[in-house]
Motif scaffolding. Sequence first.
Motif, mmCIF file in Angstrom:
data_model
loop_
_atom_site.group_PDB
_atom_site.id
_atom_site.type_symbol
_atom_site.label_atom_id
_atom_site.label_comp_id
_atom_site.label_asym_id
_atom_site.label_seq_id
_atom_site.Cartn_x
_atom_site.Cartn_y
_atom_site.Cartn_z
ATOM 1 N N ALA A 54 43.018 39.364 47.011
ATOM 2 C CA ALA A 54 41.689 39.525 47.605
ATOM 3 C C ALA A 54 41.191 38.205 48.196
ATOM 4 C CB ALA A 54 40.703 40.046 46.563
ATOM 5 N N GLU A 55 41.514 37.092 47.550
ATOM 6 C CA GLU A 55 41.130 35.783 48.079
ATOM 7 C C GLU A 55 42.035 35.363 49.224
ATOM 8 O OE1 GLU A 55 40.682 32.682 45.247
ATOM 9 O OE2 GLU A 55 39.217 33.765 44.039
ATOM 10 N N LEU A 56 43.292 35.729 49.140
ATOM 11 C CA LEU A 56 44.253 35.349 50.172
ATOM 12 C C LEU A 56 43.955 36.055 51.492
ATOM 13 C CD1 LEU A 56 46.854 33.598 50.443
ATOM 14 C CD2 LEU A 56 48.163 35.690 49.977
ATOM 15 N N PHE A 57 43.477 37.279 51.394
ATOM 16 C CA PHE A 57 43.141 38.064 52.585
ATOM 17 C C PHE A 57 41.677 38.487 52.502
ATOM 18 C CE2 PHE A 57 47.671 38.791 51.700
ATOM 19 C CZ PHE A 57 48.230 38.387 52.916
ATOM 20 N N PRO A 58 40.755 37.547 52.701
ATOM 21 C CA PRO A 58 39.332 37.848 52.489
ATOM 22 C C PRO A 58 38.769 38.898 53.433
ATOM 23 C CG PRO A 58 39.617 35.706 53.553
ATOM 24 C CD PRO A 58 40.976 36.147 53.124
ATOM 25 N N LYS A 59 39.418 39.131 54.568
ATOM 26 C CA LYS A 59 38.905 40.139 55.501
ATOM 27 C C LYS A 59 39.353 41.546 55.146
ATOM 28 C CE LYS A 59 38.478 36.984 59.447
ATOM 29 N NZ LYS A 59 38.863 36.725 60.862
ATOM 30 N N ALA A 60 40.282 41.659 54.210
ATOM 31 C CA ALA A 60 40.738 42.976 53.774
ATOM 32 C C ALA A 60 39.730 43.541 52.771
ATOM 33 C CB ALA A 60 42.118 42.874 53.139
ATOM 34 N N PRO A 61 39.170 44.710 53.021
ATOM 35 C CA PRO A 61 38.107 45.257 52.157
ATOM 36 C C PRO A 61 38.649 45.914 50.887
ATOM 37 C CG PRO A 61 38.558 46.787 53.926
ATOM 38 C CD PRO A 61 39.462 45.596 54.159
ATOM 39 N N VAL A 62 39.288 45.115 50.042
ATOM 40 C CA VAL A 62 39.873 45.698 48.832
ATOM 41 C C VAL A 62 38.884 45.737 47.667
ATOM 42 C CG1 VAL A 62 42.265 45.202 49.424
ATOM 43 C CG2 VAL A 62 40.907 43.469 48.242
ATOM 44 N N TRP A 63 37.789 45.012 47.773
ATOM 45 C CA TRP A 63 36.649 45.177 46.877
ATOM 46 C C TRP A 63 35.491 45.726 47.696
ATOM 47 C CZ3 TRP A 63 37.610 45.312 42.028
ATOM 48 C CH2 TRP A 63 38.397 44.378 41.366
ATOM 49 N N PRO A 64 34.580 46.488 47.098
ATOM 50 C CA PRO A 64 33.400 46.928 47.843
ATOM 51 C C PRO A 64 32.627 45.732 48.403
ATOM 52 C CG PRO A 64 33.568 48.111 45.764
ATOM 53 C CD PRO A 64 34.603 47.023 45.725
ATOM 54 N N ARG A 65 32.090 45.885 49.595
ATOM 55 C CA ARG A 65 31.336 44.802 50.217
ATOM 56 C C ARG A 65 30.007 44.553 49.507
ATOM 57 N NH1 ARG A 65 35.033 41.982 53.009
ATOM 58 N NH2 ARG A 65 35.935 43.113 54.769
ATOM 59 N N ASP A 66 29.386 45.624 49.045
ATOM 60 C CA ASP A 66 28.099 45.505 48.364
ATOM 61 C C ASP A 66 28.264 44.784 47.030
ATOM 62 O OD1 ASP A 66 25.176 46.546 47.999
ATOM 63 O OD2 ASP A 66 26.222 47.162 46.161
ATOM 64 N N LEU A 67 27.396 43.809 46.757
ATOM 65 C CA LEU A 67 27.510 42.984 45.557
ATOM 66 C C LEU A 67 27.453 43.806 44.282
ATOM 67 C CD1 LEU A 67 27.674 40.239 44.145
ATOM 68 C CD2 LEU A 67 25.184 40.044 44.393
ATOM 69 N N SER A 68 26.481 44.719 44.190
ATOM 70 C CA SER A 68 26.335 45.522 42.980
ATOM 71 C C SER A 68 27.539 46.435 42.784
ATOM 72 C CB SER A 68 25.051 46.352 43.069
ATOM 73 O OG SER A 68 24.916 47.182 41.929
ATOM 74 N N ALA A 69 27.979 47.074 43.852
ATOM 75 C CA ALA A 69 29.148 47.953 43.760
ATOM 76 C C ALA A 69 30.391 47.149 43.398
ATOM 77 C CB ALA A 69 29.350 48.695 45.080
ATOM 78 N N ARG A 70 30.502 45.963 43.975
ATOM 79 C CA ARG A 70 31.668 45.109 43.681
ATOM 80 C C ARG A 70 31.690 44.704 42.206
ATOM 81 N NH1 ARG A 70 30.919 42.034 47.537
ATOM 82 N NH2 ARG A 70 30.091 40.119 46.601
ATOM 83 N N ALA A 71 30.523 44.401 41.670
ATOM 84 C CA ALA A 71 30.446 44.037 40.253
ATOM 85 C C ALA A 71 30.889 45.201 39.376
ATOM 86 C CB ALA A 71 29.021 43.618 39.900
ATOM 87 N N GLN A 72 30.470 46.408 39.723
ATOM 88 C CA GLN A 72 30.865 47.576 38.940
ATOM 89 C C GLN A 72 32.363 47.865 39.094
ATOM 90 O OE1 GLN A 72 29.056 49.159 36.671
ATOM 91 N NE2 GLN A 72 27.433 47.671 37.111
ATOM 92 N N ALA A 73 32.896 47.623 40.283
ATOM 93 C CA ALA A 73 34.339 47.816 40.495
ATOM 94 C C ALA A 73 35.140 46.852 39.640
ATOM 95 C CB ALA A 73 34.673 47.631 41.976
ATOM 96 N N ARG A 74 34.704 45.611 39.603
ATOM 97 C CA ARG A 74 35.400 44.626 38.768
ATOM 98 C C ARG A 74 35.284 44.984 37.290
ATOM 99 N NH1 ARG A 74 34.151 40.158 42.840
ATOM 100 N NH2 ARG A 74 36.219 39.318 43.306
ATOM 101 N N SER A 75 34.119 45.454 36.879
ATOM 102 C CA SER A 75 33.920 45.857 35.492
ATOM 103 C C SER A 75 34.847 47.012 35.133
ATOM 104 C CB SER A 75 32.461 46.269 35.268
ATOM 105 O OG SER A 75 32.275 46.787 33.968
ATOM 106 N N ALA A 76 34.961 47.988 36.019
ATOM 107 C CA ALA A 76 35.824 49.142 35.759
ATOM 108 C C ALA A 76 37.281 48.715 35.640
ATOM 109 C CB ALA A 76 35.658 50.176 36.875
ATOM 110 N N CYS A 77 37.709 47.821 36.521
ATOM 111 C CA CYS A 77 39.095 47.345 36.469
ATOM 112 C C CYS A 77 39.362 46.574 35.181
ATOM 113 C CB CYS A 77 39.400 46.465 37.678
ATOM 114 S SG CYS A 77 39.533 47.379 39.235
ATOM 115 N N ALA A 78 38.418 45.748 34.785
ATOM 116 C CA ALA A 78 38.595 44.965 33.562
ATOM 117 C C ALA A 78 38.664 45.878 32.347
ATOM 118 C CB ALA A 78 37.461 43.962 33.413
ATOM 119 N N GLN A 79 37.840 46.919 32.326
ATOM 120 C CA GLN A 79 37.890 47.872 31.213
ATOM 121 C C GLN A 79 39.234 48.590 31.167
ATOM 122 O OE1 GLN A 79 34.194 50.311 30.619
ATOM 123 N NE2 GLN A 79 33.417 49.063 32.315
ATOM 124 N N MET A 80 39.729 48.978 32.337
ATOM 125 C CA MET A 80 41.037 49.636 32.389
ATOM 126 C C MET A 80 42.131 48.680 31.946
ATOM 127 S SD MET A 80 42.554 52.484 33.184
ATOM 128 C CE MET A 80 43.631 52.253 31.785
#
Length: 208
Positions: A76-102
């Motif tokens: 995700a850092e190597l290709f910052p223009k690739a939308p692999v995380w949600p663009r919205d900050l709140s949604a991105r935080a929840q996506a990261r939380s879900a991945c960490a839980q999994m």
Amino acid sequence: MSLHLIIGDKRYSSWSMRPWLVLEMMGAPFTDQVIPLNQPDTRAAILQHSPTGKVPALKCEHGTIVDSLAICEYLAELFPKAPVWPRDLSARAQARSACAQMHSGFVSLRTHMPMDLRHDEALEVIPVEAQDDIERVIGLWDECRAAAVESGPFLFGKPSIADAFFAPVAVRLRTYRVQLPEHAAAYVETIYQWSAFKKWQQAGLEEG
């Protein structure tokens, strides 16, 4: 830039599937190398590429990156223009939380329903702990959809790292014929119709 992903059998290796799907999602050129799991020389073969003796491992210009979540964050850092995380900050935080839980949980689900793309049979009885994991997964998917700001059939509308992390769970739920609420079953079907997943699935089913 050279990206070489060391993975286990596509039929079985849920952890390997995750960064592979992310690379496919990005459209980044990469190569992969399958090391068969559960063989007498598996650990020795993996140790030639990964200091942990585990897969996946990404070999790149910055060294060898191990652990599926670390690899995905690196990409995700190597290709910052690739939308692999949600663009919205709140949604991105929840996506990261879900991945960490999994990434750190759902041990009973993993134990009692190991991933096998060719499996097609329900358990006679789903252990209570595994059923609890299944219900938590469904709840977590609902939380993701509630946090999404973009429309679409994936957890946050468009495909993301979160979907890559839950794709192996979708496999387990389908191949063990788990009865699901309609909205959860629809998400499993979304994963199975995802072009990146279909490429992995085909390769896994063709393995010896």
